[in-house]
Motif scaffolding. Structure first.
Motif, PDB file in Angstrom:
ATOM      1  N   UNK A  99      -1.896  -3.547  -1.194  1.00  0.00           N
ATOM      2  CA  UNK A  99      -1.571  -3.328  -2.460  1.00  0.00           C
ATOM      3  C   UNK A  99      -2.755  -3.454  -3.291  1.00  0.00           C
ATOM      4  N   UNK A 100      -3.611  -3.360  -2.964  1.00  0.00           N
ATOM      5  CA  UNK A 100      -5.388  -3.193  -3.398  1.00  0.00           C
ATOM      6  C   UNK A 100      -5.373  -1.709  -3.132  1.00  0.00           C
ATOM      7  N   UNK A 101      -5.463  -1.110  -2.253  1.00  0.00           N
ATOM      8  CA  UNK A 101      -5.425  -0.033  -1.898  1.00  0.00           C
ATOM      9  C   UNK A 101      -4.041   1.330  -2.538  1.00  0.00           C
ATOM     10  N   UNK A 102      -3.083   0.758  -3.511  1.00  0.00           N
ATOM     11  CA  UNK A 102      -2.325   1.688  -3.920  1.00  0.00           C
ATOM     12  C   UNK A 102      -1.302   2.405  -2.700  1.00  0.00           C
ATOM     13  N   UNK A 103      -0.818   0.993  -1.738  1.00  0.00           N
ATOM     14  CA  UNK A 103      -0.280   1.741  -0.896  1.00  0.00           C
ATOM     15  C   UNK A 103       0.950   1.078  -0.785  1.00  0.00           C
ATOM     16  N   UNK A 104       1.109   0.211  -1.122  1.00  0.00           N
ATOM     17  CA  UNK A 104       2.976  -0.469  -1.656  1.00  0.00           C
ATOM     18  C   UNK A 104       3.579  -0.138  -2.830  1.00  0.00           C
ATOM     19  N   UNK A 105       2.491   1.134  -3.440  1.00  0.00           N
ATOM     20  CA  UNK A 105       3.229   1.199  -5.513  1.00  0.00           C
ATOM     21  C   UNK A 105       3.308   2.281  -3.990  1.00  0.00           C
ATOM     22  N   UNK A 106       2.973   3.622  -2.929  1.00  0.00           N
ATOM     23  CA  UNK A 106       3.353   4.570  -2.807  1.00  0.00           C
ATOM     24  C   UNK A 106       5.194   4.359  -2.063  1.00  0.00           C
ATOM     25  N   UNK A 107       5.260   2.957  -1.531  1.00  0.00           N
ATOM     26  CA  UNK A 107       5.971   2.711  -0.611  1.00  0.00           C
ATOM     27  C   UNK A 107       7.143   2.573  -1.332  1.00  0.00           C
ATOM     28  N   UNK A 129      10.917   4.700  -1.664  1.00  0.00           N
ATOM     29  CA  UNK A 129      12.288   4.231  -1.927  1.00  0.00           C
ATOM     30  C   UNK A 129      12.884   4.534  -3.192  1.00  0.00           C
ATOM     31  N   UNK A 130      12.334   4.542  -3.557  1.00  0.00           N
ATOM     32  CA  UNK A 130      13.509   5.330  -5.014  1.00  0.00           C
ATOM     33  C   UNK A 130      13.643   6.192  -5.240  1.00  0.00           C
ATOM     34  N   UNK A 131      12.616   7.165  -4.195  1.00  0.00           N
ATOM     35  CA  UNK A 131      13.156   8.448  -4.377  1.00  0.00           C
ATOM     36  C   UNK A 131      14.265   9.169  -3.305  1.00  0.00           C
ATOM     37  N   UNK A 132      14.407   8.023  -2.028  1.00  0.00           N
ATOM     38  CA  UNK A 132      15.383   8.249  -1.499  1.00  0.00           C
ATOM     39  C   UNK A 132      17.140   7.716  -2.213  1.00  0.00           C
ATOM     40  N   UNK A 133      16.853   6.507  -3.120  1.00  0.00           N
ATOM     41  CA  UNK A 133      18.051   5.988  -3.909  1.00  0.00           C
ATOM     42  C   UNK A 133      18.115   7.527  -4.560  1.00  0.00           C
TER      43      UNK A 133
END
Length: 264
Positions: A239-247, A251-255
């Motif tokens: 989360x601190x590295x911003x990887x969760x935002x990318x994850x 998923x939003x892109x798949x939606x």
């Protein structure tokens, strides 16, 4: 209202009107005006404090209730997907934790808040109408004095043929001044005392508020920290590295690519 009271009210209204037009001199007591101004600020602040403290506590209760509803929904989401998953166990643990927190809030904090904060504030604010009655009475006696003084001056400047009028006017002037001075001096002496008592009066409430906030925060940390064990150790770092935002964005892109979400 008696006839005498009605007559006094009419006379005072007339005096007020004549003062506005400059026909009767208005007595200005700077010392009282300063003390009343400080008292009015205190009155306003106490009323705001009572209102804001109630709003704060209502918001806290609403927050814990909303948190419980959020937890219930999350538990349903994860449980419907896979009851044996880490997410489902985390959702269940979160639901249990916030329910305990809500119960603790109601059981251990609600009554202390009312007895140490809400009720003392209510009692303090209950004094203001009583004090205001004294101020109103003082203002009425001031109008009586200004009116009597004006009548006396007119008789001195233009003596009446009736020799009893001047002594009677002097007596009315002296009596009204004595009554006004009594109320005025009392307020000048006691209004500062009332304000000086506000700090020792509110000290216990202030301390209680801090203790309750600290207890709620400690309880929340203790109960919710147990939910963290259901998440992988690297989640916080990701989360601190911003990887969760990318994850999440992935998923939003798949939606978005789904036809029902507007995808081609």
């Amino acid at each position: 209202m008696s006839w005498a009271g009605f007559k006094k009210s009419v006379n005072r209204a007339g005096t007020t009107l004549l003062q506005k037009t400059g026909q009767i001199e208005r007595t200005v007591d700077r010392e009282f005006a300063d003390e009343e101004a400080k008292y009015r600020i205190f009155e306003k602040e106490c009323q705001a404090l009572q209102k804001d403290s109630k709003a704060y506590w209502d918001a806290m209760k609403a927050m814990t209730a909303a948190q419980s509803r959020i937890a219930e929904t999350l538990e349903t989401f994860y449980g419907a997907a896979d009851r044996s998953s880490e997410g489902a166990m985390a959702g269940h643990a979160y639901k249990r934790s916030v329910d305990d927190l809500d119960a603790t809030f109601t059981r251990e904090l609600d009554l202390p808040f009312r007895t140490t904060i809400s009720e003392p504030l209510g009692k303090m604010n209950a004094y203001f109408p009583v004090v205001n009655e004294h101020i109103t009475k003082r203002d009425k006696k001031l109008l009586d004095y200004d009116s009597a003084r004006s009548r006396l001056r007119k008789l001195i400047d233009k003596p009446s043929e009736d020799p009893t009028k001047l002594p009677r006017a002097q007596q009315e002037n002296d009596e009204s001044k004595e009554m006004f001075d009594l109320l005025n001096d009392q307020l000048i002496a006691e209004l500062p005392q009332l304000l000086d008592l506000r700090v020792p009066y509110f000290d216990p409430s202030f301390e209680a508020m801090i203790r309750m906030q600290a207890k709620f925060a400690e309880e929340g940390y203790e109960k919710l920290s147990g939910v963290q064990r259901y998440f992988a150790d690297n989640v916080r770092d990701d989360y601190a590295a911003g990887q969760l935002d990318a994850q999440v964005e992935g998923i939003l892109q798949e939606m978005r690519e789904l036809s029902i979400c507007g995808g081609n």
